[in-house]
Design a protein around this motif. Structure first.
Motif, PDB file in Angstrom:
ATOM      1  N   THR A 136       0.839  -1.191   0.000  1.00  0.00           N
ATOM      2  CA  THR A 136       0.000   0.000   0.000  1.00  0.00           C
ATOM      3  C   THR A 136       0.876   1.244   0.000  1.00  0.00           C
ATOM      4  O   THR A 136       1.201   1.797   1.065  1.00  0.00           O
ATOM      5  CB  THR A 136      -0.936   0.005   1.238  1.00  0.00           C
ATOM      6  N   SER A 138       0.237   4.253  -0.586  1.00  0.00           N
ATOM      7  CA  SER A 138      -0.361   5.454   0.002  1.00  0.00           C
ATOM      8  C   SER A 138      -0.163   5.535   1.507  1.00  0.00           C
ATOM      9  O   SER A 138      -0.331   6.608   2.099  1.00  0.00           O
ATOM     10  CB  SER A 138      -1.852   5.530  -0.345  1.00  0.00           C
ATOM     11  N   GLY A 142       1.571  11.563   1.197  1.00  0.00           N
ATOM     12  CA  GLY A 142       1.994  12.359   0.051  1.00  0.00           C
ATOM     13  C   GLY A 142       3.454  12.747   0.125  1.00  0.00           C
ATOM     14  O   GLY A 142       4.183  12.667  -0.870  1.00  0.00           O
ATOM     15  N   LEU A 145       5.767   9.651  -0.595  1.00  0.00           N
ATOM     16  CA  LEU A 145       5.838   9.304  -2.013  1.00  0.00           C
ATOM     17  C   LEU A 145       6.581  10.370  -2.807  1.00  0.00           C
ATOM     18  O   LEU A 145       7.321  10.048  -3.749  1.00  0.00           O
ATOM     19  CB  LEU A 145       4.425   9.106  -2.570  1.00  0.00           C
ATOM     20  N   THR A 166       1.290   5.813  -9.078  1.00  0.00           N
ATOM     21  CA  THR A 166       1.308   5.130  -7.786  1.00  0.00           C
ATOM     22  C   THR A 166      -0.031   4.456  -7.544  1.00  0.00           C
ATOM     23  O   THR A 166      -1.085   4.987  -7.896  1.00  0.00           O
ATOM     24  CB  THR A 166       1.621   6.077  -6.612  1.00  0.00           C
ATOM     25  N   SER A 168      -2.818   3.232  -4.829  1.00  0.00           N
ATOM     26  CA  SER A 168      -3.285   3.806  -3.574  1.00  0.00           C
ATOM     27  C   SER A 168      -4.494   3.035  -3.071  1.00  0.00           C
ATOM     28  O   SER A 168      -5.348   2.619  -3.853  1.00  0.00           O
ATOM     29  CB  SER A 168      -3.680   5.281  -3.756  1.00  0.00           C
ATOM     30  N   SER A 172      -6.578   5.428   2.481  1.00  0.00           N
ATOM     31  CA  SER A 172      -5.412   6.202   2.923  1.00  0.00           C
ATOM     32  C   SER A 172      -5.111   7.340   1.960  1.00  0.00           C
ATOM     33  O   SER A 172      -3.966   7.713   1.748  1.00  0.00           O
ATOM     34  CB  SER A 172      -4.189   5.288   3.093  1.00  0.00           C
ATOM     35  N   THR A 173      -6.175   7.885   1.373  1.00  0.00           N
ATOM     36  CA  THR A 173      -6.034   9.029   0.473  1.00  0.00           C
ATOM     37  C   THR A 173      -6.945  10.160   0.933  1.00  0.00           C
ATOM     38  O   THR A 173      -7.844   9.961   1.757  1.00  0.00           O
ATOM     39  CB  THR A 173      -6.386   8.665  -0.980  1.00  0.00           C
ATOM     40  N   PHE A 177      -3.728  14.664  -0.107  1.00  0.00           N
ATOM     41  CA  PHE A 177      -2.803  13.631  -0.583  1.00  0.00           C
ATOM     42  C   PHE A 177      -2.622  13.736  -2.093  1.00  0.00           C
ATOM     43  O   PHE A 177      -1.488  13.765  -2.598  1.00  0.00           O
ATOM     44  CB  PHE A 177      -3.361  12.260  -0.201  1.00  0.00           C
ATOM     45  N   LEU A 181       0.742  14.763  -4.431  1.00  0.00           N
ATOM     46  CA  LEU A 181       1.311  13.891  -5.473  1.00  0.00           C
ATOM     47  C   LEU A 181       1.422  14.632  -6.801  1.00  0.00           C
ATOM     48  O   LEU A 181       2.426  14.502  -7.510  1.00  0.00           O
ATOM     49  CB  LEU A 181       0.467  12.636  -5.647  1.00  0.00           C
ATOM     50  N   ILE A 189      -2.830   7.877 -11.196  1.00  0.00           N
ATOM     51  CA  ILE A 189      -3.249   7.273  -9.942  1.00  0.00           C
ATOM     52  C   ILE A 189      -3.981   5.968 -10.245  1.00  0.00           C
ATOM     53  O   ILE A 189      -4.844   5.925 -11.129  1.00  0.00           O
ATOM     54  CB  ILE A 189      -4.195   8.207  -9.151  1.00  0.00           C
TER      55      ILE A 189
END
Length: 448
Positions: A136, A138, A142, A145, A166, A168, A172-173, A177, A181, A189
């Motif tokens: 994971t 994410s 942010g 990453l 990435t 995600s 967890s976004t 976030f 990115l 995404i």
């Protein structure tokens, strides 16, 4: 009717086998004029790397590559908040790792492997695609990453149009976030949705709430991302036709331009496999999977998506995942991280799996290569047929032997392939039998 099962439509096949079919690679010490074990400079980063424990074939392949062949980087983030019941990827929860490894030790080790890659690869070979997967990713947040991408940029040139993806987990976004990115330079995404049905998510042990993936996709679009993917899994025990339609309705109500859909595979050693073995859940049914695949293709095709690989649909050529196309076209890529696979110039290798051993091996100054394989001409032919057959671009006549081309013509008569330019492409029915199509062609070549 059989479905394009374990090989073609399994997410596991794409994430491991094709990263293994398509795996990592390392050139001869090409940064500067340093020989093995010497010092190479790249982007101001000076690294001392040892190739003493690295297979010579890996080192040689890295220096023999064609700079005109695109180079991709896959970065594996092995951390998960919890383990999904169907997953057998190389991932770890905090409880499973204990104090043996952490995101900090992983990040330091990743930097060291990037140093090796930059020192060994042909000088100034630009990176055209980056894919951060897991696990994971994410969970890094942010800033984490963004720091990972900075670590790559400090060691490699990127092409002006580099695709940077990435994965995600929707839970967890957040809008912040995605904004971070985009600011960092990510261009794409990929969100794990799997299903819109709560009971299907529960069977898969997915932790995100129904509807969160759709919201996350909208947040990513609002942040400015033009390229967004949603992953679906179909054929989960207990999933109904209505459940699948609800999932497709949800996908089509979002601004995504790419959808991946994979048949559920019950992998040995997983919690799901144990439940199936105990009789608590039925195994996925091939006929049901085939019916679901046809339904997905029909719905997506009727709403502006076009298949470009057996398990992937995009609204336009620009929306296609170039990183995954590099796997299917047997281009070069380097897999960074525990258990990651690489492929360079006909040599592929895999890293040690456990994050602690991965980090300690790199701390000792050598690449964490666990296995490697030099592909023969025959191996490369088999893989080219197997992988390109999956794509809408199809099989080129020049790729096949005379006997294999004759078999392809027979498969046209059986309505499994159709002529396309100077070659053949899977028909709708052929996609359901993709494994059988490839098998027949390759067996014809052996017999011919």
């Amino acid at each position: 009717m059989p479905t394009p099962l374990p090989g073609p439509t399994s997410r596991k096949w794409l994430r491991t086998e094709s990263k293994a079919h398509a795996a990592v690679g390392i050139p001869r010490c090409g940064a500067g004029d340093s020989g093995p074990g010497g010092v190479g400079a790249h982007h101001g980063v000076v690294t001392s790397v040892s190739t003493a424990a690295v297979p010579a074939e890996v080192v040689d392949a890295c220096g023999a590559v064609d700079p005109g062949v695109p180079l991709g980087l896959y970065l594996h983030v092995p951390f998960c908040a919890s383990r999904c019941g169907y997953c057998d990827f190389n991932t770890y929860t905090a409880g499973e790792l204990g104090s043996s490894a952490s995101p900090d030790s992983w990040f330091e080790a990743v930097g060291r492997e990037l140093d090796h890659a930059a020192a060994l690869m042909t000088p100034d070979r630009p990176v055209s695609t980056i894919f951060v997967g897991g696990g994971t990713p994410s969970l890094l947040g942010g800033d984490g990453l963004a720091g990972l991408l900075d670590a790559v940029r400090s060691r490699f040139d990127l092409t002006d149009d580099a695709e940077i993806t990435t994965e995600s987990n929707p839970e967890s976004t957040s809008p912040e976030f995605f904004a971070r990115l985009l600011e960092a330079g990510f261009t794409r995404i990929s969100l794990g949705m799997q299903s819109a049905a709560p009971h299907v998510l529960a069977t898969l042990d997915r932790t995100h709430t129904p509807g969160r993936a759709v919201t996350a996709a909208r947040e990513a679009a609002a942040a400015g991302f033009a390229h967004i993917n949603l992953d679906l899994i179909y054929g989960t025990p207990g999933e109904t036709d209505a459940d699948l339609d609800a999932s497709l309705d949800a996908v089509l109500a979002t601004p995504v331009d790419h959808v991946s859909a994979y048949a559920l595979i019950v992998e040995d050693g997983t919690a799901l496999a144990r439940r199936v073995r105990r009789g608590e859940l039925p195994a996925p049914d091939d006929d049901v999977l085939a019916s679901r695949y046809r339904r997905i293709d029909e719905r997506l095709g009727g709403n502006g998506f076009e298949w470009y690989e057996v398990s992937n649909w995009a609204r336009s050529t620009a929306a296609e995942c170039r990183h995954n196309l590099a796997y299917w076209y047997s281009h070069d890529w380097w897999g960074i991280g525990p258990g990651a696979h690489s492929h360079v110039h006909g040599v592929r290798w895999s890293n040690v799996k456990h994050p602690a051993r991965y980090a300690s091996t790199l701390a000792d100054g050598t690449l964490p290569v666990a296995t490697h394989e030099v592909l023969t001409t025959a191996d490369r032919h088999v893989e080219s047929v197997m992988l390109t057959a999956r794509c809408r671009s199809g099989l080129r006549r020049g790729l096949l032997t005379g006997a294999e081309a004759s078999c392809a013509e027979e498969l046209v008569a059986r309505e499994l392939l159709r002529p396309a330019g100077d070659g053949w492409v899977l028909t709708d029915r052929g996609r359901l039998l993709a494994d059988a199509v490839v098998r027949d062609i390759l067996i014809a070549g052996e017999d011919g």
